[in-house]
Structure formats: C-alpha cells, structure tokens
Design a protein around this motif. Structure first.
Motif, PDB file in Angstrom:
ATOM      1  N   VAL A 151       0.834  -1.207   0.000  1.00  0.00           N
ATOM      2  CA  VAL A 151       0.000   0.000   0.000  1.00  0.00           C
ATOM      3  C   VAL A 151       0.864   1.249   0.000  1.00  0.00           C
ATOM      4  CG1 VAL A 151      -1.565   1.354   1.455  1.00  0.00           C
ATOM      5  CG2 VAL A 151      -2.057  -1.045   1.002  1.00  0.00           C
ATOM      6  N   GLN A 152       1.954   1.235   0.771  1.00  0.00           N
ATOM      7  CA  GLN A 152       2.837   2.389   0.807  1.00  0.00           C
ATOM      8  C   GLN A 152       3.462   2.662  -0.557  1.00  0.00           C
ATOM      9  OE1 GLN A 152       3.670   4.855   2.788  1.00  0.00           O
ATOM     10  NE2 GLN A 152       2.012   4.186   4.113  1.00  0.00           N
ATOM     11  N   GLY A 153       3.714   1.601  -1.321  1.00  0.00           N
ATOM     12  CA  GLY A 153       4.240   1.783  -2.666  1.00  0.00           C
ATOM     13  C   GLY A 153       3.271   2.510  -3.576  1.00  0.00           C
TER      14      GLY A 153
ATOM     15  N   ALA B 291       3.144   0.953  11.285  1.00  0.00           N
ATOM     16  CA  ALA B 291       3.764   0.261  10.155  1.00  0.00           C
ATOM     17  C   ALA B 291       3.709   1.108   8.895  1.00  0.00           C
ATOM     18  CB  ALA B 291       3.083  -1.086   9.914  1.00  0.00           C
ATOM     19  N   ASN B 292       2.611   1.820   8.655  1.00  0.00           N
ATOM     20  CA  ASN B 292       2.537   2.713   7.502  1.00  0.00           C
ATOM     21  C   ASN B 292       3.526   3.860   7.623  1.00  0.00           C
ATOM     22  OD1 ASN B 292       0.379   2.418   5.263  1.00  0.00           O
ATOM     23  ND2 ASN B 292      -0.643   1.658   7.089  1.00  0.00           N
ATOM     24  N   VAL B 293       3.592   4.441   8.816  1.00  0.00           N
ATOM     25  CA  VAL B 293       4.499   5.561   9.030  1.00  0.00           C
ATOM     26  C   VAL B 293       5.952   5.133   8.881  1.00  0.00           C
ATOM     27  CG1 VAL B 293       5.405   7.090  10.824  1.00  0.00           C
ATOM     28  CG2 VAL B 293       2.943   6.936  10.440  1.00  0.00           C
ATOM     29  N   LEU B 294       6.315   4.038   9.539  1.00  0.00           N
ATOM     30  CA  LEU B 294       7.723   3.650   9.570  1.00  0.00           C
ATOM     31  C   LEU B 294       8.166   2.968   8.288  1.00  0.00           C
ATOM     32  CD1 LEU B 294       7.915   2.389  13.246  1.00  0.00           C
ATOM     33  CD2 LEU B 294       8.508   4.626  12.326  1.00  0.00           C
ATOM     34  N   SER B 295       7.271   2.247   7.632  1.00  0.00           N
ATOM     35  CA  SER B 295       7.674   1.606   6.376  1.00  0.00           C
ATOM     36  C   SER B 295       7.900   2.639   5.292  1.00  0.00           C
ATOM     37  CB  SER B 295       6.602   0.609   5.915  1.00  0.00           C
ATOM     38  OG  SER B 295       5.417   1.286   5.552  1.00  0.00           O
ATOM     39  N   GLY B 296       7.274   3.806   5.439  1.00  0.00           N
ATOM     40  CA  GLY B 296       7.453   4.828   4.427  1.00  0.00           C
ATOM     41  C   GLY B 296       8.667   5.697   4.658  1.00  0.00           C
ATOM     42  N   SER B 297       9.297   5.595   5.855  1.00  0.00           N
ATOM     43  CA  SER B 297      10.390   6.531   6.097  1.00  0.00           C
ATOM     44  C   SER B 297      11.504   5.963   6.961  1.00  0.00           C
ATOM     45  CB  SER B 297       9.840   7.795   6.755  1.00  0.00           C
ATOM     46  OG  SER B 297       9.107   7.437   7.899  1.00  0.00           O
TER      47      SER B 297
ATOM     48  N   PHE C 240      -1.922  10.270   3.276  1.00  0.00           N
ATOM     49  CA  PHE C 240      -2.481   8.919   3.228  1.00  0.00           C
ATOM     50  C   PHE C 240      -3.584   8.753   4.264  1.00  0.00           C
ATOM     51  CE2 PHE C 240      -2.491   4.732   5.271  1.00  0.00           C
ATOM     52  CZ  PHE C 240      -2.919   3.946   4.213  1.00  0.00           C
ATOM     53  N   PHE C 241      -3.361   9.262   5.474  1.00  0.00           N
ATOM     54  CA  PHE C 241      -4.349   9.071   6.531  1.00  0.00           C
ATOM     55  C   PHE C 241      -5.590   9.944   6.329  1.00  0.00           C
ATOM     56  CE2 PHE C 241      -0.627   7.417   8.965  1.00  0.00           C
ATOM     57  CZ  PHE C 241      -1.133   6.135   9.139  1.00  0.00           C
ATOM     58  N   ILE C 242      -5.446  11.093   5.673  1.00  0.00           N
ATOM     59  CA  ILE C 242      -6.636  11.874   5.332  1.00  0.00           C
ATOM     60  C   ILE C 242      -7.514  11.075   4.372  1.00  0.00           C
ATOM     61  CG2 ILE C 242      -7.466  13.951   4.171  1.00  0.00           C
ATOM     62  CD1 ILE C 242      -4.992  15.400   5.192  1.00  0.00           C
ATOM     63  N   ALA C 243      -6.888  10.471   3.356  1.00  0.00           N
ATOM     64  CA  ALA C 243      -7.643   9.632   2.421  1.00  0.00           C
ATOM     65  C   ALA C 243      -8.206   8.401   3.126  1.00  0.00           C
ATOM     66  CB  ALA C 243      -6.742   9.212   1.262  1.00  0.00           C
ATOM     67  N   TYR C 244      -7.477   7.870   4.104  1.00  0.00           N
ATOM     68  CA  TYR C 244      -7.940   6.696   4.847  1.00  0.00           C
ATOM     69  C   TYR C 244      -9.194   7.027   5.657  1.00  0.00           C
ATOM     70  CZ  TYR C 244      -7.911   2.736   8.047  1.00  0.00           C
ATOM     71  OH  TYR C 244      -8.271   1.623   8.777  1.00  0.00           O
TER      72      TYR C 244
END
Length: 715
Positions: free
Chosen positions: A379-381, A462-468, A496-500
């Motif tokens: 998803v991060q990709g 996981a979303n935050v850390l996998s992206g940075s 991403f979280f606004i869209a989520y």
C-alpha cells in the motif's frame, strides 16, 4: 499527494456515501426488506409488512435521520441497554473533542502552516497542484515564533481532552450504579462461577461444592449446578439443527416427497433429494440426542467447574472477589456472566491449559502482525507515484494520466488496506475464544483490545515507519530517539491518513447503513431459492469490529492535530455521520446479545490517553527538529501530567467497572426484601444456568406423535 488527488478521493467517497444514503432511504421502505433493515422491530412485533402501494416508497427521504435523532438517551437505554448508550457516548465525547480541535486547527494552525515557506514559496493561484505538505507543520520555518502557537495548542487540547474524559468516566460510572438500581433481580448478580474444584476421593464434585460452600459461606449459600462434559452432545444438536434447516428449506421450495433436484452442486449433481430420507435422518438424530442427554444426566463426567448461587448480591460479590483456598489455583471464583452470555466450550479447561492457550494466542497474534506488514508495504508503494513508476515501468504512460494517478495515489491505497483489515476482527475473535474465557462478552472485550492495538500498529506505525524509517532498528533500540524519528516520519504520511479517514470512515459508515450483503442474501433466499420460512435472526453489534475503528480515528485526529490540521474536518464529519447512523442501527437493527453495563468504556479511556501521549512525543520531536528547544523542553511535563491524570482516573473510577461497591449491593439487596416476587426468582435461579445442550429438542414430531408442519412450529 497533491491537493487534486485528495479532492478526487473525497469526491469518490462522497459520491458513494450519497449513493448509499439514497439506496437506504428507498430500500428500507420496501415491504420485503423489513427483515433486513428493521429486524429488531419485527422481532419485537413493532413493525409489520404492508402490501399497500405508495409512490413515496420509490422516493428518497431523510425522515429516518429525524427518527434516529429524536429518542432521548433514557429512551435509548430502555430500548437497547447501557452498552449501546456507552457506545454512543464515545461519539458524543469525540464530537466534543474534535469540535474544539477542528476550530483551533482550521482557523489558527492551518493558516500558520500554509503561510510558512519552509517547503516552497506560497502561491495561492495554484492550490490544486500543490502538495498537501504545505498545510502541515513541516512548512513552518525553523525557529519561527509561530511555533509557540502550536505549543499553546498542544496544552489547550490536552486540557480539553482530559476534562472531557473525566466527565465521561464519572458520568458512565454513575450510570452503571443507576442501572443496577433500575434492574429487576438478574441471575448473574447472585451467581458465582467456580473453577479449579479439587477432586475428592470420597465423593463427586457436586458433594465437594456443597460441603465447601456450606462450611465457608453458610449464611449466603443457596445452591449450585455442576457443569458436565457435553461436547459430543453439542455436536449432535448442531447436526440436528443443520438437517432441520435443510429440510425446512426443501419443504418451502418443493412440497413433494421426491424432489427433482439433487443434493450436489447447484442441485444438478449427486443423488436425488428425498424428503422422507431427511425426515428419517432427523428423527434418528433426535433419538441420539435424547439418549446422549440421558447419559450425561445419569452418568456424565463432571467438569471441575460449577455455577454457585447465593441468597444475596453481597454474598455473591464476597465469594467472587476473595481468594477461597490457600492454593490460588483451586476454588477460583469470578462473577458469573448472564445465562445467555455463557460460552460453554472452555469449561473443561484446567488452569494450566488456559495459561498455555494464552501463550499460544500471544505468539499467533505476533505472527499475524508480522505477516500483515506485506500488504502495508504494498500500500505504501501505491502512495508514492515515482516509486510506482520505477517498480512498474510498463504502466508509466497510464500512470501519467492525471485522473488515473489521482485515483491510484489518493483512493486505491486506503481501499486495499481496508480490504485486508476486514479479515482481522474474525481472526481476533477466534484467538480470544481459545484463551479460556467463559462468556461471549469477555471474548468480545478481549478481541476488541487485540483489534485496536493491531490496527494502531499495522495501520499507523507500520505505515508511518515503512514509508520513512522502518529499516532503522535503532528506533526501538534507542527509545530516546523515538520522538525525533516519529516527528520526521508521521507528517510524511498525513495525506495517506486523510484519504484513509474518508475511505475507511465515511464510506464504511454508509455501507454499514445499507447492508448490501444481508440484502443480497435475503433477496436470493426469497426470489431465487423461494424460501418462505419466517425464521430469521436479529443481529447484534460486533463491538470488537466497530469500536476499534472509532477509537483509531480519534488517535489519528489527536496525533495529526498539530502536524496536519487539515485532517480534523474529515474526522469531525465522520463522528457526526457515525452518531446518526449508529443510533439508527441500534433502534432498528441491533439486539443486545449480552450486557456488560458499560465495561467497554475503560478501553476507550486507555486508547485516548495513549493517543495523547503519542501526540506529546511527536510534539517534542517536532519542536526539536524545528530548532525550538525551549518549546520541546516545556512540552515534557505534558505526558507526565497526562499519565498522572490517567492513574488518578484508574483509582477513582476503574474499581466501579470491575465490581459494584458494597454500598450499592446492600442497598439493592434491602430493596429486594420488600419484593414479593423474590421467592419465585430464587426458585428459577437454581435452573438458570442449565446447559442449553440439556434442553429437550423436538424438530420432527409434534407432541401427539404426528408429523408437525415444520414451518409453522419453528419460526
């Protein structure tokens, strides 16, 4: 993500919400759909199908919103119970918090962020093509005095949240006491579950229980019922119910004894269906059930567990909260659940087996959490268009199309993540059910906690850390670096979280209202399979699935309050929609499967405190990165004060959620002394916790021995 991509995601989801609302407004008025959209009212015989045609049925109308809004909290309490009221109080609390947060964020913090030029010069003429980062705190210049406004906002919102948390904790705690006084005597108030009963060489478990409680609780002990092994019996009953449902369906479709259909795939393969064979098989199963029930009653193996009844609530409370034996693994007592709340399969589990089960569940949860990182990385990709073009060069030309890139980066990632997350609540319920809990409510509370922390870790961290910073192991090895690492990583995922919030929040709420899948099942049953059975089940709300979502959006709102205040109006909209939609569902759809009297609220409190601490940690890191060390140092007292407040609330209110106080129990017992019906209640109390598997069943024959009309006797 650029502003236009966000607007695309908002537009798509807003369109879906309007579509769902319109469909619901029309479909709920169709007579054939009443069991889908108002089964609770049908079960209570408060609503009936009407065959009279009215053109208004085909026109959408907002009347359901007014009807959902009108009932007072006391009316909701009388109709749906205290758990439903507490669930709605979560929305009221969140609405109050984010009304204040949205006002500060939109009218104070957002303009300060936008006029900064840390990222690029401000250009009001090309807002749709700007990155959303210009609305974040990242755009404020390093060392800018404007950052002191953010510092003051952090203190202000913390004070508001803590004040509202205290008010709600106190309010719900008083509601629990008032609810105890308002209820008629309930079996679980006078009953204690005893496990770990030591074997006796000269008697049965039943005799040991009688002797033990007659000796040590002689003034309050009333009676007991020992649990027996009934696993095989339960399997037989499930088989009989399955055959009965199949036979009922076949009779509703084809009344002849020999059907043209076959019992294989789509009715085209296998042997021909013969109703007489099904009836004979059902009769044999019923006879086997009756024999098994007799064997369990006369010679069935006793389980070292029993329900022990007392003459007063106070006597039951003393027995349940005091250690009964020198060995703490024997004569283990706890307050009994409601009779309909009992989860029977795990009564035979020993203390060691339950301990091992908990360890297995912990390991399984860790493994599931690790495997879930795969879809998170995928998803991060999708959120990074440049990386996506490198990974999929053959799609470069397609991704360069504006609308495609906006949908892929703004809408698709949160949708895919939501699809994967839909499998988590059922798995967590399975994990909790094998931990040794003996009530559905405890299983659901446990699953609720698991789903909540799973969501926080896998959707947020996981979303935050996998992206940075996911590859930087020192984040966990050096806790002092956590604030600075989060301060860098969290703002980058704001878009991403606004869209989520829009995808998982708004659209999911609207789909909860429309109930597409139950509607499809009902339509297929009535029109394709010609099933005319009037039997249906009134669903109950899955707190383990719904409550973690509500709390997670609260975490996102508080976390991004300082960093990206643009998210706040979307979260506030979510809570407004959720308040109306869930009130409508409680009044028309859901029926309580159990009643915990508000015991889910401590989960809400702890989740909110964690969200505040997370916001404080990120704020400390942000002020440090923004070259404002004094603000960073002055923020340090915030998490300390918040934890002190949390500790005070735990000592002030949490004991009332674990057990009722002596003062309340004795007052309620004294009220019962003047109740003429209390004698009848104690007579029924003896059999209230009888194993449902021991109840007589009669599917195939009526009492006079003739074949009964299955559809009329079982509705």
């Amino acid at each position: 993500m650029i502003v236009s991509a966000l607007l695309t995601a908002v537009g798509i989801n807003l369109g879906l919400c309007l579509l769902f609302f319109t469909l619901y407004s029309i479909l709920r008025k169709q007579p054939g759909n009443i069991k889908v959209y108002a089964p609770r009212l049908v079960a209570a015989e408060k609503s009936q199908e009407s065959s009279h045609f009215d053109i208004q049925r085909l026109l959408p109308s907002p009347g359901w919103v007014r009807r959902a809004w009108m009932p007072s909290e006391d009316e909701l309490l009388a109709l749906c119970g205290l758990d439903a009221v507490v669930f709605m109080r979560v929305f009221i609390f969140s609405f109050r918090v984010f009304s204040v947060a949205a006002f500060i964020g939109v009218f104070v913090l957002l303009p300060l962020n936008y006029v900064g030029n840390q990222l690029k010069d401000t250009d009001f003429s090309d807002i749709p093509h700007k990155s959303l980062e210009v609305f974040n705190i990242s755009n404020v210049n390093n060392g800018s005095p404007r950052l002191w406004v953010h510092f003051c906002a952090a203190y202000l919102i913390t004070g508001v949240v803590c004040y509202l948390l205290y008010y709600e904790y106190d309010y719900i705690s008083s509601k629990r006491i008032a609810y105890l006084y308002s209820l008629k005597p309930q079996p679980h108030q006078f009953t204690v579950l005893v496990r770990g009963i030591p074997p006796s060489a000269d008697g049965s478990f039943s005799e040991s229980i009688e002797r033990f409680f007659s000796d040590y609780h002689s003034s309050t002990y009333l009676s007991h019922i020992v649990v027996r092994h009934s696993n095989k019996l339960q399997h037989l009953i499930k088989d009989a119910e399955s055959i009965y449902k199949r036979l009922t369906h076949l009779k509703s479709v084809n009344g002849s004894r020999q059907s043209d259909k076959r019992d294989g795939f789509l009715g085209m393969f296998g042997k021909r269906i013969n109703l007489a064979d099904y009836e004979k098989k059902l009769e044999d199963l019923e006879e086997n059930v009756r024999l098994a029930q007799s064997n369990v009653t006369l010679a069935g193996k006793e389980v070292p567990a029993a329900f022990v009844c007392f003459k007063s609530r106070y006597g039951a409370a003393i027995a349940s909260h005091m250690q009964q034996s020198i060995n703490p693994t024997e004569w283990i007592t706890e307050q009994a659940p409601e009779p309909q709340d009992v989860y029977w399969p795990f009564f035979s589990a020993s203390f060691l087996k339950r301990w091992i089960s908990k360890m297995v569940v912990v390991i399984a949860t860790i493994i599931l959490t690790s495997f879930f990182l795969i879809p998170v990385v995928f998803v991060q990709g999708l959120t990074n268009l440049d990386q996506l073009q490198i990974l999929l060069p053959f799609m470069k030309h397609i991704l360069n199309i504006t609308i495609v890139s906006q949908v892929v980066t703004g809408y698709l990632p949160s949708l895919i993540l939501q699809l994967f997350l839909s499998f988590v609540p059922p798995i967590m319920m399975l994990f909790s059910s094998i931990q040794g809990y003996v009530s559905h409510s405890e299983i659901e509370k446990s699953a609720c906690g698991k789903v909540l922390w799973f969501t926080i870790w896998n959707v947020f961290f996981a979303n935050v850390l996998s992206g940075s910073a996911f590859s930087q192991a020192e984040l966990f090895l050096e806790p002092k670096n956590i604030p600075s690492k989060l301060a860098v990583a969290v703002p980058e995922q704001a878009s991403f979280f606004i869209a989520y919030v829009v995808t998982s929040g708004w659209t999911n709420l609207a789909s909860e209202l429309t109930r597409i899948w139950p509607l499809f099942e009902d339509f297929m049953g009535r029109h394709c399979f010609k099933c005319t059975s009037q039997k249906f089940e009134v669903p109950s709300i899955a707190y383990h699935s719904h409550l973690p979502k509500v709390l997670f959006f609260g975490l996102l709102g508080l976390t991004y309050f300082l960093l990206a205040p643009l998210i706040l109006p979307f979260i506030l909209t979510y809570y407004c929609l959720g308040y109306i939609i869930y009130r409508n569902q409680f009044l028309n759809l859901y029926s309580a499967k159990f009643e915990t009297a508000g015991k889910f609220w401590p989960i809400v409190h702890c989740s909110t405190i964690f969200s505040l601490i997370l916001m404080h940690a990120i704020a400390i890191g942000i002020f440090s990165l923004k070259k404002l060390p004094l603000a960073s140092s002055l923020t340090l007292p915030l998490p300390v004060l918040t934890l002190l407040f949390h500790d005070y609330c735990r000592k002030r209110f949490l004991p009332n959620f674990k057990a009722y106080p002596t003062e309340s129990l004795i007052k309620r017992d004294r009220q019962d002394q003047n109740d003429p019906a209390i004698g009848d209640f104690f007579e029924k109390l003896v059999t209230a916790y009888r194993d449902p598997a021991m109840e007589p069943i009669q599917y195939s024959k009526s009492e006079d021995g003739r074949s009964s009309p299955l559809l009329s006797d079982h509705v």
